[in-house]
Design an enzyme around this catalytic site. Structure first.
Site, PDB file in Angstrom:
ATOM      1  N   GLU A 192      -1.714 -31.338  -0.609  1.00  0.00           N
ATOM      2  CA  GLU A 192      -1.057 -31.078  -1.936  1.00  0.00           C
ATOM      3  C   GLU A 192      -0.098 -31.514  -1.652  1.00  0.00           C
ATOM      4  O   GLU A 192       0.454 -30.730  -1.912  1.00  0.00           O
ATOM      5  CB  GLU A 192      -1.609 -30.444  -2.801  1.00  0.00           C
ATOM      6  CG  GLU A 192      -4.326 -29.705  -2.369  1.00  0.00           C
ATOM      7  CD  GLU A 192      -4.105 -27.575  -2.798  1.00  0.00           C
ATOM      8  OE1 GLU A 192      -3.330 -27.330  -2.656  1.00  0.00           O
ATOM      9  OE2 GLU A 192      -5.084 -28.273  -2.864  1.00  0.00           O
ATOM     10  N   GLU A 333     -11.893 -30.646  -1.350  1.00  0.00           N
ATOM     11  CA  GLU A 333     -11.757 -29.509  -2.068  1.00  0.00           C
ATOM     12  C   GLU A 333     -12.476 -29.336  -3.197  1.00  0.00           C
ATOM     13  O   GLU A 333     -12.363 -30.318  -4.196  1.00  0.00           O
ATOM     14  CB  GLU A 333     -10.525 -28.417  -1.651  1.00  0.00           C
ATOM     15  CG  GLU A 333      -9.853 -28.572  -0.395  1.00  0.00           C
ATOM     16  CD  GLU A 333      -8.576 -27.949  -0.367  1.00  0.00           C
ATOM     17  OE1 GLU A 333      -8.534 -27.514  -1.087  1.00  0.00           O
ATOM     18  OE2 GLU A 333      -7.628 -28.408   0.359  1.00  0.00           O
TER      19      GLU A 333
END
Length: 655
Positions: A192, A333
């Site tokens: 991320e 995710e």
């Protein structure tokens, strides 16, 4: 226990052009290009997405770290075992994403050498899944976090030259380590990546992120071999769908150095995004939003946004932007925390959410990979108990497979599951096992990690297996556990009690129950019964008994024998820290007998009531402990306690 926290916000920004930079690796640094191996299958985008199916994250393990040092147990999870990965595969997942942090495991400039032991452990865990035929995604995970000590892959840093040089060197080493792995292995450039704020992306910082992706692709490709053709996965800003698919500056890296064997019309780059919307349902521990979707029954517990229509629009956005151009999408995710403590119906809506997300992925050509941080219970993302090796959220797993139109794999069974083999020449015989396959196939039979050899150790005829006496005669006296690995569903186990009827030195069994079965206790209280099942007396001083458990925090411990048939003064206990933690065990208590305990006559038994406590009386958590018997209140045969005679395992199964 640390849990991954997500936040997803949506903003608008005019289209911005971003230019990327690349630091090439010199010919002396890169592994010489080699040919693609014969076992590498070149899958196109459609074939790859279909083969990957539904995926699962091994979260909070290889990316876990304390003060910048990665450790797979740093955030409370046990050591990863092949058995865990086998359990995940048996549940129906075809793919596994393994987040990895490097942080302090990276050496200094200019070589930035990765610690050899850490890289070897990463490879070992990858092999657990790769050898099962699963698709495996590995990435660089915690190195890009501002909130992680030692994070260095920071797109808002002023020292981009050093960062890019380090990034290139690290990925070069990872790529060379796995260069000969086939198409089942996929590299993901980072996790991320963003500047730590959730507003509109900064264009300069986004250009650095794009540069990282380009360095990643070029570096991996230039290591040659299978890396020149394998699929590579890259994210946009914070893996946010809007900031990746919208006009905010994401640039798909060029694939200049890919193998000439790839058809020119096909891609080999995938796009990564995460999905935790609405956050007040998916991850906000303070929110009372516990229900989701059109079937919700309490409007006060439903978010004001982010329902089915929004979810579909987000997955469709990735389809329209990337899938239609030939770039597969991986929702690397997604997930929802357990809020059953606030609303007993919460799990129903977690299933609805999981099924919807996987169904939209199936419809729009994306791969869904659910987040699991190993934590079960309030606010946990766990689907499996990694210590007990059990499924904790079968309903959510079923919902995912249903959404993917995947048939839930049936469990093959075997008969018998317990038997005896006599090593004496007059009593030796093969053991016949009947399999009920239910559409599956037998992959292997294993004794621990060692696979039996077909033909010399066992034979197969249709659904019948014969374990040959020539193999069984080589096994030590005591219990031998053979695991039947099937192509899908759960493995099956047969326990063989190996005896030698010509040796009257003694045979016995252990029965047990726990005096306290509470989850948290300040003293473990195993009660044991030792029964002589043979025809000759047993000298007790030659026996040792082991009770396995997790200490939960390293403290000095004390052992007490509260009472025994042979006298408490004849019982001693020793605490042993295991060299390598196992599922449900990092310590064991070893119970010994003094010569004053005497012998145990044939057909007779003795009882031993013990107590284990830390000297500061802090709690143990018994749940998941290997030897803990959570159900019984009277003595029952218990093979999760082991017993040894003259050093030989005679009863029980070691963890």
């Amino acid at each position: 226990m640390l849990s991954k926290v997500k936040s997803i916000l949506c903003f608008l920004l005019a289209f911005v052009f971003i230019f990327t930079t690349f630091i090439p690796c010199s010919s002396s640094e890169a592994q010489a290009a080699s040919a693609i191996t014969s076992d590498f299958t070149q899958l196109n985008a459609t074939q790859l997405v279909s083969a990957m199916g539904a995926g699962w994250n091994l979260g909070n393990q290889l990316e876990a770290a304390t003060d910048g040092t990665p450790s797979e147990t740093a955030w409370g999870n046990p050591t990863i075992t092949p058995a865990l990965i086998q359990k995940v595969k048996a549940a129906g997942f075809h793919s596994i994403r393994i987040p990895v942090s490097y942080l302090s495991k990276i050496g200094s400039a200019p070589n930035y050498t990765i610690d050899a032991a850490w890289l070897a452990r990463v490879k070992e865990v990858v092999d657990y899944a790769y050898n099962q035929g699963m698709y495996v995604i590995i990435n660089m995970h915690g190195d890009g976090y501002h909130t992680i000590t030692g994070g260095w892959l920071l797109c808002d840093s002023n020292d981009q030259t050093a960062i890019k040089a380090k990034y290139q060197k690290v990925w070069q080493q990872i790529a060379n380590t796995f260069v000969n792995y086939d198409e089942h292995l996929i590299f993901e450039s980072m996790n991320e990546e963003f500047d730590g704020t959730y507003g509109t992306p900064n264009t300069t910082y986004y250009s650095n992120l794009n540069a990282y992706n380009q360095i990643f692709v070029d570096t991996v490709r230039q290591t040659g071999g299978n890396n020149s053709a394998r699929w590579l996965l890259v994210p946009g800003w914070n893996t946010n769908i809007d900031y990746t698919a919208g006009n905010y500056g994401f640039v798909i890296p060029l694939d200049t150095y890919r193998s000439s064997t790839i058809p020119s019309a096909e891609k080999r780059i995938m796009i990564s995004a995460h999905y935790y919307s609405p956050w007040d349902f998916c991850g906000d521990t303070s929110s009372q939003v516990t229900q989701w979707g059109a079937t919700a029954t309490d409007a006060s517990r439903v978010s004001t946004w982010g329902q089915e229509d929004y979810m579909e629009s987000q997955i469709k956005l990735m389809n329209d932007k990337f899938v239609k151009q030939g770039y597969p999408v991986v929702i690397g995710e997604y997930g929802t925390i357990d809020k059953t403590g606030a609303d007993s119906t919460n799990t129903v809506y977690r299933r609805v959410f999981a099924k919807a997300l996987s169904a939209y992925c199936k419809n729009y050509g994306a791969v869904p990979v659910i987040w699991d941080n190993g934590y079960n219970g309030s606010n946990g993302f766990g689907l499996f108990d990694r210590s007990a090796l059990t499924v904790t959220q079968q309903g959510i797993i079923n919902a995912i497979l249903e959404g993917m139109n995947t048939v839930i794999p049936p469990d093959s069974t075997i008969t018998p599951t317990e038997t005896t083999f006599d090593k004496s020449n007059s009593g030796q015989a093969d053991i016949a096992v009947t399999m009920t396959l239910k559409g599956n196939t037998l992959g292997a039979i294993k004794n621990g990690t060692a696979a039996l050899k077909a033909g010399s150790d066992y034979t197969v005829s249709g659904s019948n297996v014969t374990i040959l006496k020539s193999y069984l005669a080589k096994q030590p006296i005591g219990l031998t556990t053979l695991t039947f690995n099937f192509s899908a569903g759960k493995d099956a186990v047969i326990t063989v009690n190996v005896i030698d009827s010509s040796d009257q030195s003694g045979s016995f069994k252990i029965q047990e129950f726990n005096g306290s079965t509470a989850a948290a206790v300040n003293a473990l209280n195993p009660k044991l019964k030792l029964i002589n099942t043979g025809t000759a007396p047993i000298q007790l001083s030659k026996l040792k008994i082991r009770y396995y458990y997790t200490i939960d925090s390293e403290k000095e411990q004390s052992f007490t024998c509260d009472w025994s048939t042979v006298g408490a003064s004849n019982i001693t206990g020793t605490f042993v820290k295991m060299p390598a933690a196992k599922a449900g065990a990092d310590h064991y208590l070893e119970i010994s007998f003094s010569s004053g305990a005497g012998s145990l006559a044939a057909g007779q038994s003795i009882e031993i009531q013990t107590r284990i406590n830390k000297t500061d009386w802090s709690n143990y958590t018994q749940t998941g402990d290997y030897s803990f018997n959570s159900a019984s209140t009277t003595y029952i045969d218990w093979t999760k306690i082991t017993a040894y005679q003259s050093g030989n395992l005679m009863w029980g199964i070691e963890p």
